[in-house]
Every structure is written in C-alpha cells, then in structure tokens.
Design a protein around this motif. Structure first.
Motif, PDB file in Angstrom:
ATOM      1  N   ARG A 171      -0.524  11.099   0.082  1.00 25.06           N
ATOM      2  CA  ARG A 171      -0.428  10.557   1.246  1.00 25.06           C
ATOM      3  C   ARG A 171       0.317  11.506   2.301  1.00 25.06           C
ATOM      4  O   ARG A 171       0.386  12.323   2.304  1.00 25.06           O
ATOM      5  CB  ARG A 171       0.598  10.038   0.428  1.00 25.06           C
TER       6      ARG A 171
ATOM      7  N   THR B  73      -7.123   2.260  -0.920  1.00 26.66           N
ATOM      8  CA  THR B  73      -5.811   2.595  -2.108  1.00 26.66           C
ATOM      9  C   THR B  73      -5.824   3.836  -3.045  1.00 26.66           C
ATOM     10  O   THR B  73      -7.057   3.384  -3.635  1.00 26.66           O
ATOM     11  CB  THR B  73      -4.626   2.097  -2.034  1.00 26.66           C
TER      12      THR B  73
ATOM     13  N   GLN C  12       0.376   3.493  -3.194  1.00 25.05           N
ATOM     14  CA  GLN C  12      -0.044   4.748  -2.584  1.00 25.05           C
ATOM     15  C   GLN C  12       0.068   6.296  -3.530  1.00 25.05           C
ATOM     16  O   GLN C  12       1.253   6.753  -3.561  1.00 25.05           O
ATOM     17  CB  GLN C  12      -0.797   4.558  -1.630  1.00 25.05           C
TER      18      GLN C  12
ATOM     19  N   ILE D 128       0.868  -1.396   0.143  1.00 25.67           N
ATOM     20  CA  ILE D 128       0.021   0.210   0.096  1.00 25.67           C
ATOM     21  C   ILE D 128       0.594   0.931   0.145  1.00 25.67           C
ATOM     22  O   ILE D 128       0.567   2.085  -0.719  1.00 25.67           O
ATOM     23  CB  ILE D 128      -0.562   0.189   1.109  1.00 25.67           C
TER      24      ILE D 128
END
Length: 418
Positions: free
Chosen positions: A231, A348, A226, A222
C-alpha cells in the motif's frame, strides 16, 4: 428554497401588540411590546431542560422570571450564581461533574465505536472478502491471534489503515442526507404521529443518501482491506478522489471484472436501509424497556442523585449499543456479499488471513448479488457468509467493557461529590 420557520412564531407567547400572555404556571399577565430597548430585558428565552446542562440541577426545571420581577444586572449584589457555575460551596464540584458527564460518557462511547474498534473492522472485512481462506475465524480467540500476527509482521498501521476514510464516508453520508432533505420534501426525522407515507418518504431519503455515498464507501472499503505491504502512503482525501474517479470512470485502472455502480446500487441500498430499520426498532424497544424498568425499580421520591444521573445518560448508550450489535449480527451474511461485490475487479491485494503474513489477490468473477450468494453457498458452505465473525464478538465485547468501566468511574466520582 423556503425557510423552515413557522409563520406564526410569537417568541414564547409574546407578540408585538397588547394582549394577555399565560406563563407555564398558569398565571396570566399583559404581554409586553418590543417597541423600546429597555423592555427587551424582561423577555427571557427559556432554554430546554436538559439534564447536566449549565444552569440546571437534576430534576429541576428552568426558573422563570415572574411578571413583576426584573432580572438582576450581571454581577449585582442580589444575583445568585447559576447552578453548576464555578462558585464556592460544597456542591460546586459535583455540579461541574454533572455538567460534563453527558459529554464525557458520550465521547467515550464514540471513541470506542469508531477508533478502538477499527482494527476489528479491518480484520472482519479482510476475512469477508478472502474467498479462498481455510480459516473462517468464527471465534474471538483466532481473531486475536491473527491480529497479533499482523501487528508483529507489519506494525500497528496494518490494523489502523483506512480509519480516516471511514470518517470521511460518515461525513459525506450526513452531509448528503442534510442537503437532500433541505431541497426535497423528504423528512429527515419522523414525528410521533407518523403515517405510512412519511415512513416511506423517510426511507427513500435514506436510500438516496446511501446511493450518493456508495462510490466513496467502495473506496474506503479498498483502503481498509488493502495490504499494508504493498500500500502506498495515500493522502487522507484519497477516498474522495477514488470515489469521484469511480463515478466518472477515471482514476486507478481496474480490471474488466469490475461491477458497474448500477449493479451495486440494489445490494448497497438494501443493506443500508435494513440496517437502519433494524437498529431504529431495536433502539426504541430497548430504550422503552429500560425506562419502564427504571421507573418501577426506582420511585421518584426515593431515587438517589447518583442513580438519577445514571438513568439519564446510560439508557441511550445501552440502547444504541444493542441496536448496532443486533443489526450487525443479523445482516452479517448480506454484508459479506456486499463487500465481495464492491471489491471485485479493483485489483486489491489483501493480507493472508490464514498465515498472518504474505498477501493474496482478489480475483472473483461474480455476475451479481444472486451469483455471489450461490457461489459462497456451494464453495464455502453456509459458514462462508460468517467469515471473520469473531471480530464482531471482540469489537462489541470491547465496547461493552468500556461502557461498564465508564459507568463505574462516573458512579464513583459522583458518589464522592454527593
């Protein structure tokens, strides 16, 4: 836990009582007792003959003290300096170069494999999980172009995200393997005289290791896919926190499409065990071929010191390179399926690999491994299993170039010091 030490360990042939000891050369002489402190100086532990080590020249064996020769005190008048030590002489710099050659060459290979290749791993995983991408990026030219677009719009961090978590997963995998092998009879290494039972137990150890590392691998995946746009600046141990949360069912909220870890166990173990088997077989095969080739093309009596050092270090690196390349290429479709199953339901958001900007959510609804394979085949075609394959070409081309450059530099330095 029982200590793994042989019951009859006798210190290279020395026992506490009397008797006869035979040295490696075939000469026999009385064994010495360790009853007095002064006799300890006559017992010399022989280090392994490792090419490039501190006290060895290439092709030489570690010198043994004879039965009547006592070791000279350190700094004495009759002491000869260790080969490769800092001493005056025409070959001192060459010996020091040989000492650190293996370390430097291995470090360059590890740095390329785990650091320089990380942007290729990031893009490759993003392409694999992007189920509605129109551009598959099967060639290195489109991969380099899209990597440049990500770097231009989001900065260098877009290509280096999640690198810390990949090292954490590797550490957890090694630690879990060591702990399991310590508390179980499962062998961590196979001996030369292996049996089918030992091979099965060894593969079982690998499978259990992949099961332990599975939730942390999912969290690391992930982090690498991402998008950097949305993020958060997570800590380096966020991977561990998310992995533990995945196991106990707590942490970041997930959607109802999230597959349980039990459903991910079979594809994860299948991919890991097959990758290990393929890489191990190919590595041993390539190493055997290279050693036979070097033995036929460079007879012992006419081998130059430069070629001897290259033959000592580079076959292992080339075999490891070929093993990783072949296993990654052969298992690329299975890896695509595995990553899509791990990422499903984690909410995600990835980068748009078609445009080089904007973001896309992952909203797959696979019921399992078989459903994922059938859906990819029907909606994306057989080439859908190879999305982002150009990143592998870039990754291993870079790795091969670094190995070749390192070999040229080392050969030049060694020839100038011969």
């Amino acid at each position: 836990m029982h200590p793994r030490r042989p019951d009859g360990f006798d210190g290279l042939g020395y026992r506490g009582g009397g008797g006869i000891r035979e040295d490696p050369g075939g000469n026999s002489f009385p064994a010495r007792s360790f009853s007095s402190t002064s006799d300890l100086s006559h017992w010399v532990t022989t280090p392994p003959d490792i090419p490039g080590s501190r006290n060895l020249h290439w092709g030489e064996k570690t010198p043994h003290y004879g039965p009547g020769a006592a070791p000279t005190p350190l700094g004495g008048a009759g002491e000869e300096p260790y080969p490769g030590s800092c001493s005056s002489g025409p070959g001192a710099s060459s010996e020091q170069l040989n000492r650190f050659a293996g370390f430097g060459i291995g470090l360059a290979s590890l740095f390329t494999e785990n650091v320089l290749a990380h942007p290729c791993i990031v893009l490759r995983r993003q392409c694999q999980v992007n189920y509605h991408a129109r551009h598959y990026h099967l060639t290195p030219f489109t991969v380099i172009n899209i990597m440049y677009s990500f770097n231009k719009t989001q900065g260098p961090r877009a290509l280096w995200k999640g690198m810390g978590s990949t090292f954490i997963v590797q550490g957890i995998t090694l630690g879990a393997e060591g702990i399991i092998s310590e508390f179980t009879p499962l062998p961590r290494e196979l001996s030369h005289k292996w049996s089918p039972k030992q091979v099965g137990e060894h593969l079982l150890l690998k499978a259990l290791t992949y099961v332990v590392a599975m939730p942390f691998y999912s969290a690391s995946l992930i982090e690498t896919v991402q998008s950097e746009i949305i993020r958060d600046n997570a800590g380096i141990l966020e991977c561990v926190k998310e992995g533990i949360g995945r196991v106990i069912g707590m942490g970041v909220p997930h959607s109802k499409r999230l597959l349980p870890l039990l459903a991910l166990t079979f594809p994860t173990v299948l991919h890991g065990v097959l990758h290990y088997i393929i890489s191990s077989v190919i590595q041993k095969f390539v190493l055997l071929v290279l050693k036979r080739k070097n033995a036929h093309s460079h007879p012992t009596e006419s081998t130059s010191p430069v070629q001897s050092m290259l033959d000592a270090y580079f076959p292992e690196l080339i075999a490891s390179f070929a093993a990783s390349l072949c296993s990654d290429v052969m298992l690329y479709p299975l890896e695509t399926v595995l990553h899509r199953l791990h990422i499903q339901g984690t909410r995600t958001i990835i980068d748009n690999t078609d445009l080089g900007y904007e973001v896309l959510p992952i909203n797959t609804q696979y019921e399992g491994m078989r459903d994922c394979i059938n859906t990819i085949k029907q909606e994306e075609g057989m080439l859908g299993f190879y999305k982002g394959f150009g990143a592998i070409i870039v990754q291993y081309t870079l790795h091969a170039a670094i190995l070749q450059i390192t070999k040229i530099i080392y050969s030049t330095l060694l020839q100038s010091n011969v």
